[in-house]
Design a protein around this motif. Structure first.
Motif, mmCIF file in Angstrom:
data_model
loop_
_atom_site.group_PDB
_atom_site.id
_atom_site.type_symbol
_atom_site.label_atom_id
_atom_site.label_comp_id
_atom_site.label_asym_id
_atom_site.label_seq_id
_atom_site.Cartn_x
_atom_site.Cartn_y
_atom_site.Cartn_z
ATOM 1 N N MET A 1 -76.038 -33.358 -2.040
ATOM 2 C CA MET A 1 -76.827 -32.406 -1.308
ATOM 3 C C MET A 1 -77.951 -33.146 -0.588
ATOM 4 S SD MET A 1 -79.832 -30.411 -1.462
ATOM 5 C CE MET A 1 -80.299 -30.582 -3.152
ATOM 6 N N ARG A 2 -78.158 -32.819 0.701
ATOM 7 C CA ARG A 2 -79.188 -33.502 1.487
ATOM 8 C C ARG A 2 -79.629 -32.607 2.630
ATOM 9 N NH1 ARG A 2 -76.858 -35.308 6.186
ATOM 10 N NH2 ARG A 2 -74.575 -35.348 6.226
ATOM 11 N N LEU A 3 -80.806 -32.938 3.167
ATOM 12 C CA LEU A 3 -81.302 -32.251 4.350
ATOM 13 C C LEU A 3 -80.673 -32.849 5.596
ATOM 14 C CD1 LEU A 3 -85.123 -31.884 3.580
ATOM 15 C CD2 LEU A 3 -83.399 -30.079 3.529
ATOM 16 N N THR A 4 -80.388 -32.014 6.559
ATOM 17 C CA THR A 4 -79.905 -32.499 7.845
ATOM 18 C C THR A 4 -81.103 -32.947 8.695
ATOM 19 O OG1 THR A 4 -80.001 -30.300 8.836
ATOM 20 C CG2 THR A 4 -77.958 -30.915 7.709
ATOM 21 N N ARG A 5 -80.817 -33.481 9.858
ATOM 22 C CA ARG A 5 -81.909 -33.874 10.761
ATOM 23 C C ARG A 5 -82.744 -32.663 11.151
ATOM 24 N NH1 ARG A 5 -79.307 -38.203 15.108
ATOM 25 N NH2 ARG A 5 -78.811 -39.848 13.577
ATOM 26 N N ARG A 6 -82.087 -31.555 11.354
ATOM 27 C CA ARG A 6 -82.824 -30.334 11.691
ATOM 28 C C ARG A 6 -83.712 -29.915 10.529
ATOM 29 N NH1 ARG A 6 -79.333 -25.381 13.761
ATOM 30 N NH2 ARG A 6 -78.962 -26.947 15.388
ATOM 31 N N GLY A 7 -83.170 -29.995 9.314
ATOM 32 C CA GLY A 7 -83.972 -29.633 8.154
ATOM 33 C C GLY A 7 -85.171 -30.539 7.973
ATOM 34 N N LEU A 8 -84.981 -31.847 8.180
ATOM 35 C CA LEU A 8 -86.114 -32.768 8.094
ATOM 36 C C LEU A 8 -87.148 -32.466 9.173
ATOM 37 C CD1 LEU A 8 -84.243 -36.135 7.397
ATOM 38 C CD2 LEU A 8 -85.703 -34.868 5.810
ATOM 39 N N GLY A 9 -86.685 -32.122 10.384
ATOM 40 C CA GLY A 9 -87.611 -31.777 11.458
ATOM 41 C C GLY A 9 -88.433 -30.550 11.132
ATOM 42 N N VAL A 10 -87.770 -29.527 10.570
ATOM 43 C CA VAL A 10 -88.484 -28.307 10.194
ATOM 44 C C VAL A 10 -89.494 -28.605 9.092
ATOM 45 C CG1 VAL A 10 -88.210 -26.028 9.135
ATOM 46 C CG2 VAL A 10 -86.645 -26.768 10.934
ATOM 47 N N LEU A 11 -89.110 -29.445 8.127
ATOM 48 C CA LEU A 11 -90.026 -29.781 7.040
ATOM 49 C C LEU A 11 -91.250 -30.531 7.561
ATOM 50 C CD1 LEU A 11 -90.323 -29.566 3.970
ATOM 51 C CD2 LEU A 11 -89.197 -31.795 3.778
ATOM 52 N N VAL A 12 -91.057 -31.476 8.458
ATOM 53 C CA VAL A 12 -92.184 -32.227 9.021
ATOM 54 C C VAL A 12 -93.078 -31.315 9.857
ATOM 55 C CG1 VAL A 12 -92.807 -34.058 10.647
ATOM 56 C CG2 VAL A 12 -90.977 -34.433 8.985
ATOM 57 N N ALA A 13 -92.445 -30.445 10.648
ATOM 58 C CA ALA A 13 -93.227 -29.517 11.466
ATOM 59 C C ALA A 13 -94.038 -28.561 10.596
ATOM 60 C CB ALA A 13 -92.304 -28.738 12.393
ATOM 61 N N VAL A 46 -78.634 -22.681 -0.810
ATOM 62 C CA VAL A 46 -77.283 -22.359 -0.331
ATOM 63 C C VAL A 46 -76.370 -23.573 -0.446
ATOM 64 C CG1 VAL A 46 -75.932 -21.710 1.693
ATOM 65 C CG2 VAL A 46 -78.064 -20.516 1.190
ATOM 66 N N ALA A 47 -76.903 -24.758 -0.077
ATOM 67 C CA ALA A 47 -76.087 -25.974 -0.141
ATOM 68 C C ALA A 47 -75.758 -26.362 -1.572
ATOM 69 C CB ALA A 47 -76.810 -27.124 0.559
ATOM 70 N N LEU A 48 -76.630 -25.976 -2.520
ATOM 71 C CA LEU A 48 -76.377 -26.309 -3.925
ATOM 72 C C LEU A 48 -75.260 -25.472 -4.525
ATOM 73 C CD1 LEU A 48 -79.965 -26.828 -5.395
ATOM 74 C CD2 LEU A 48 -78.127 -28.515 -5.285
ATOM 75 N N TRP A 49 -74.988 -24.303 -3.952
ATOM 76 C CA TRP A 49 -73.958 -23.437 -4.523
ATOM 77 C C TRP A 49 -72.591 -24.064 -4.346
ATOM 78 C CZ3 TRP A 49 -69.615 -21.182 -2.443
ATOM 79 C CH2 TRP A 49 -68.953 -20.255 -3.250
ATOM 80 N N GLN A 50 -71.845 -24.099 -5.436
ATOM 81 C CA GLN A 50 -70.483 -24.597 -5.392
ATOM 82 C C GLN A 50 -69.600 -23.677 -6.232
ATOM 83 O OE1 GLN A 50 -69.585 -26.830 -3.451
ATOM 84 N NE2 GLN A 50 -71.277 -28.234 -3.085
ATOM 85 N N PRO A 51 -68.458 -23.266 -5.727
ATOM 86 C CA PRO A 51 -67.566 -22.409 -6.515
ATOM 87 C C PRO A 51 -67.000 -23.176 -7.710
ATOM 88 C CG PRO A 51 -66.483 -23.153 -4.506
ATOM 89 C CD PRO A 51 -67.907 -23.597 -4.405
ATOM 90 N N GLY A 139 -78.217 -24.636 9.444
ATOM 91 C CA GLY A 139 -77.922 -26.058 9.483
ATOM 92 C C GLY A 139 -79.062 -26.932 9.008
ATOM 93 N N LEU A 140 -79.852 -26.450 8.026
ATOM 94 C CA LEU A 140 -80.987 -27.223 7.521
ATOM 95 C C LEU A 140 -80.598 -28.146 6.371
ATOM 96 C CD1 LEU A 140 -83.724 -24.429 7.536
ATOM 97 C CD2 LEU A 140 -83.186 -26.084 9.329
ATOM 98 N N ALA A 141 -79.582 -27.784 5.603
ATOM 99 C CA ALA A 141 -79.167 -28.580 4.441
ATOM 100 C C ALA A 141 -77.652 -28.578 4.358
ATOM 101 C CB ALA A 141 -79.790 -28.037 3.157
ATOM 102 N N ARG A 142 -77.119 -29.598 3.720
ATOM 103 C CA ARG A 142 -75.672 -29.732 3.572
ATOM 104 C C ARG A 142 -75.362 -30.281 2.185
ATOM 105 N NH1 ARG A 142 -71.534 -30.013 7.115
ATOM 106 N NH2 ARG A 142 -73.025 -29.993 8.836
ATOM 107 N N GLY A 143 -74.359 -29.702 1.544
ATOM 108 C CA GLY A 143 -73.940 -30.163 0.229
ATOM 109 C C GLY A 143 -72.463 -30.508 0.227
ATOM 110 N N GLU A 144 -72.067 -31.415 -0.647
ATOM 111 C CA GLU A 144 -70.677 -31.855 -0.732
ATOM 112 C C GLU A 144 -70.328 -32.105 -2.188
ATOM 113 O OE1 GLU A 144 -68.706 -35.945 0.455
ATOM 114 O OE2 GLU A 144 -68.972 -34.691 2.239
ATOM 115 N N ARG A 145 -69.160 -31.634 -2.585
ATOM 116 C CA ARG A 145 -68.707 -31.812 -3.963
ATOM 117 C C ARG A 145 -67.215 -32.065 -3.976
ATOM 118 N NH1 ARG A 145 -68.077 -26.974 -8.344
ATOM 119 N NH2 ARG A 145 -67.280 -28.201 -10.091
ATOM 120 N N ALA A 146 -66.788 -33.052 -4.745
ATOM 121 C CA ALA A 146 -65.368 -33.390 -4.863
ATOM 122 C C ALA A 146 -64.854 -32.886 -6.202
ATOM 123 C CB ALA A 146 -65.160 -34.895 -4.750
#
Length: 368
Positions: A1-13, A46-51, A139-146
Motif C-alpha cells: 500500500m502506498r500513496l500515489t503522486r496525486r496523494g503525495l501532492g494533496v498531502l503536501v498541499a 480504501v486501498a487497505l481493503w482486500q477481499p 487516485g490518492l492511494a494504491r494497494g496491491e496484494r498477491a
C-alpha cells in the motif's frame, strides 16, 4: 500500500495550507488542510481493503508443444462467512498479466474462471499469483496484494516427425567405463546396487547382501543397445536467436524420436549441461524439460565441448549454425553435423534454413 503522486501532492498541499492558516490566522485554510488530510486517510483505508478469498489454480496440460493451446483454471472460493463484493484482479503470466473480473460470492461458494495461456514462445511460464489492485476513486492511494500459489506451464519446442536413427553402433565394455545411466539386459556386469521394488529376484547378489545387510542386485549393461547423443551449440556467436530456436527444435525432434524407438539418449550443450536418460517416452520428458529452458550463452564460450570429456558411444549428432567453428568438437568425430542456415549439405553435413528443412533432408537420408 502506498500513496500515489496525486496523494503525495494533496498531502503536501494540505500541510502547507495548515501552516499558512496557523501563521496568518485563517481558519478556512486550516479547514481546507483538514479536508485534504481526511481525503488522503480515506484513500489509504480504501486501498487497505482486500477481499478475503481462497485461490487455487491449475494448468491443463502442464507440458505442451509451443503454439498448441493450453488453459488455466482459476478457482476463487469465499470462506469468510460473509458476502464480499466483486473486484478486479490480475493473474500474472510471467512478466505479463491477465485481467480477471471476480464476481460477488455467497459464503462457501466458489467460482471458476478459465482463460487461454500464451504458448507462442518456448519456455517455462510461471502462472500466478493472483494480484489484487485497489485504489480510491480519487487516485490518492494504491494497494496491491498477491494471493494464491503459482503453477507452471512448460512450452516445449515443436516436435517434427523425424525418422529415428538406426545406425548407432553398440557400446561394448572396451569403450571405457560407463558413467551414464545403466543399460539393462545383458551379461556385462555394470554395478551392484540396492534392491528396489520390481527388480527380478534372480539378479540378487547374495555375497553383497550378506556383507551389507541389505538386499543387493546385479546391474547389467546391454552392449547391443543403440545410443543417440545430440550436442546443441548454445554459443551466442554460432547463430542468431531465431536460428537457435530452430536448432532447439531439431535437437528435440531427434532425441524424442530416438527415445521413442528404444534408444538410450543424451543431450550435451556448450554451456556444460550433460543429461543422459534411458529409453522410452517417460524419460524423454527429462530431455524435453532441459530443452524447454535452454538458452544461448551470454558470452561466446570456447570450446564447444569440454576437451577432457570422452566421446559418448553410439550415434553423435552436432546441431550448430552455418558458419560456426566446431573447434575441439571435431575430435569427437560427429556422425552428422546439422547446420542451421544457408550452406551446402553432404559428407556428413545436413544444412537447411530451418528445422523443417533439416528434418526433410534427414528423413530423405534415412529412406535411402
Amino acid at each position: 500500500m502506498r500513496l500515489t503522486r496525486r496523494g503525495l501532492g494533496v498531502l503536501v498541499a494540505a500541510a502547507c495550507c495548515y501552516a499558512l492558516g496557523e501563521v496568518a490566522g485563517f481558519p478556512l485554510l486550516r479547514a481546507i488542510a483538514g479536508v485534504g488530510i481526511g481525503a488522503v486517510l480515506a484513500g489509504l483505508s480504501v486501498a487497505l481493503w482486500q477481499p478475503k478469498v481462497e485461490v487455487s489454480r491449475s494448468v491443463q496440460p502442464e507440458r505442451i508443444e509451443r503454439g498448441k493451446p493450453a488453459l488455466a483454471s482459476l478457482v476463487v472460493r469465499n470462506g469468510t462467512g460473509r458476502r464480499p463484493r466483486g473486484f478486479a484482479a490480475h493473474d500474472r503470466l510471467g512478466a505479463a498479466e491477465h485481467l480477471v473480473q471476480i464476481r460477488p460470492l455467497e459464503d462457501g461458494a466458489a467460482a471458476t474462471y478459465h482463460y487461454e495461456l500464451p504458448t507462442h514462445r518456448r519456455g517455462r511460464l510461471a502462472v500466478g499469483p493472483l494480484v489484487l489492485h485497489r485504489s480510491d476513486p480519487f487516485g490518492l492511494a494504491r494497494g496491491e496484494r498477491a494471493i494464491g500459489g503459482i503453477a507452471h506451464l512448460w512450452a516445449y519446442p515443436r516436435l517434427h516427425a523425424v525418422r529415428a536413427n538406426g545406425a548407432g553402433y553398440p557400446r561394448h565394455h572396451h569403450d571405457g567405463p560407463i558413467t551414464d545411466p545403466p543399460l539393462r539386459g545383458s551379461s556385462d556386469l555394470l554395478a551392484v546396487r540396492e534392491y528396489v521394488m520390481g527388480d527380478e529376484v534372480r539378479l540378487l547378489h547374495w555375497k553383497a547382501t550378506a556383507r551389507t545387510g541389505q538386499l543387493m542386485v546385479r546391474e547389467y549393461a546391454d552392449p547391443a543397445q543403440l545410443r543417440f547423443t545430440a550436442v546443441l551449440d548454445t554459443r551466442s556467436g554460432s547463430m542468431s536467436p531465431e536460428l537457435f530456436e530452430e536448432a532447439v527444435e531439431v535437437a528435440a525432434s531427434l532425441l524424442y524420436a530416438a527415445a521413442s524407438a528404444g534408444q538410450h539418449c543424451g543431450l550435451i550443450t556448450a554451456s556444460g549441461a550433460h543429461t543422459t536418460v534411458d529409453s522410452g517416452l517417460r524419460v524423454a520428458r527429462l530431455l524435453l524439460d532441459e530443452l524447454c529452458v535452454v538458452a544461448q550463452d551470454a558470452a561466446d564460450s570456447e570450446p564447444l565441448v569440454p576437451a577432457a570429456r570422452s566421446r559418448p558411444g553410439g550415434t553423435l549428432v552436432l546441431v550448430t549454425g552455418a558458419g560456426a567453428d566446431l573447434g575441439t568438437a571435431n575430435r569427437w568425430r560427429p556422425d552428422v553435423v546439422v547446420r542451421l542456415g544457408d550452406g551446402p549439405s553432404g559428407g556428413g553435413t545436413v544444412s537447411a534454413p530451418d528445422a523443417a528443412g533439416v528434418v526433410a533432408k534427414w528423413n530423405a537420408l534415412g529412406a535411402r
